[in-house]
Design a protein around this motif. Structure first.
Motif, PDB file in Angstrom:
ATOM      1  N   ARG A  80       0.905   4.124  -2.714  1.00 55.53           N
ATOM      2  CA  ARG A  80       0.680   5.535  -2.358  1.00 55.53           C
ATOM      3  C   ARG A  80       1.863   6.388  -2.788  1.00 55.53           C
ATOM      4  NH1 ARG A  80      -1.410   4.594   3.730  1.00 55.53           N
ATOM      5  NH2 ARG A  80      -3.473   3.784   3.236  1.00 55.53           N
ATOM      6  N   TYR A  81       3.069   5.838  -2.621  1.00 49.25           N
ATOM      7  CA  TYR A  81       4.273   6.560  -3.028  1.00 49.25           C
ATOM      8  C   TYR A  81       4.234   6.834  -4.532  1.00 49.25           C
ATOM      9  CZ  TYR A  81       9.140   7.455  -4.223  1.00 49.25           C
ATOM     10  OH  TYR A  81      10.286   7.998  -4.735  1.00 49.25           O
ATOM     11  N   LYS A 113       0.836  -1.202   0.000  1.00 54.38           N
ATOM     12  CA  LYS A 113       0.000   0.000   0.000  1.00 54.38           C
ATOM     13  C   LYS A 113       0.872   1.254   0.000  1.00 54.38           C
ATOM     14  CE  LYS A 113      -4.134  -1.782   2.319  1.00 54.38           C
ATOM     15  NZ  LYS A 113      -4.962  -1.695   3.526  1.00 54.38           N
ATOM     16  N   THR A 114       1.920   1.213   0.806  1.00 58.10           N
ATOM     17  CA  THR A 114       2.822   2.365   0.898  1.00 58.10           C
ATOM     18  C   THR A 114       3.499   2.621  -0.441  1.00 58.10           C
ATOM     19  OG1 THR A 114       3.214   1.874   3.240  1.00 58.10           O
ATOM     20  CG2 THR A 114       4.775   3.355   2.152  1.00 58.10           C
ATOM     21  N   LYS A 115       3.949   1.544  -1.106  1.00 57.46           N
ATOM     22  CA  LYS A 115       4.568   1.696  -2.422  1.00 57.46           C
ATOM     23  C   LYS A 115       3.567   2.282  -3.412  1.00 57.46           C
ATOM     24  CE  LYS A 115       8.156  -1.865  -2.289  1.00 57.46           C
ATOM     25  NZ  LYS A 115       8.587  -3.166  -2.836  1.00 57.46           N
TER      26      LYS A 115
END
Length: 171
Positions: free
Chosen positions: A74-75, A70-72
């Motif tokens: 969003r990034y 998810k972080t990737k």
């Protein structure tokens, strides 16, 4: 018979010693077995705890992987947004420069227009003053012509008794 008995007693003693040694060995083996069994139980419990910890760690790792994914994502989304914003900023900056150039041009043209208007106003004022002056000169000229005509007529009338041909002379 005594010998036989002695022999049997010796054999019995040997067998008793052997039995006692075997019992001691059995006790030692049982003690070792109990220790190994206890160690096995402890190791089994430790293994179960380790397996549970491994299961928990795998679950935590799976959650961490999901969070990382998810972080990737969003990034990447934020990176795209930033790139889009930068592109928009560049476009807006270019447009702002164009607008400033047009505004400067419009300002210069406005100054020139104001200059032209001022010159025309001055020219109009000059024209009005000239027209007033010409009217004054025209009035003065008319007054002068009237005075000239009056003077001419007055001279003609004074000259007629003195010179009969004075009416025919142009002054």
């Amino acid at each position: 018979m005594t010998m036989k008995m002695d022999s049997q007693n010796r054999e019995l003693n040997e067998k008793m010693l052997l039995l006692k040694a075997l019992k001691d060995e059995l006790q030692s083996k049982e003690k070792t077995f109990n220790e190994v069994s206890l160690s096995l139980v402890e190791k089994t419990q430790e293994l179960k705890k380790t397996e549970q910890h491994l299961t928990d760690t795998k679950g935590s790792l799976l959650l961490t992987k999901k969070v990382l994914t998810k972080t990737k994502r969003r990034y990447k989304e934020k990176k795209q947004l930033v790139a889009s914003h930068m592109k928009t900023e560049e476009t807006l900056t270019t447009q702002a420069h164009k607008i400033l150039t047009v505004a400067d041009l419009a300002t210069n043209e406005t100054k020139q227009l104001h200059g032209t208007i001022e010159r025309r106003r001055c020219l109009h004022q000059f024209k009005d003053r000239m027209q007033d002056n010409l009217e004054v000169i025209g009035g003065s000229l008319s007054l002068y012509l009237e005075q000239q005509a009056a003077s001419k007529q007055h001279l003609s009338q004074e000259l007629v008794p003195v010179c009969p041909y004075a009416n025919t002379v142009q002054l």
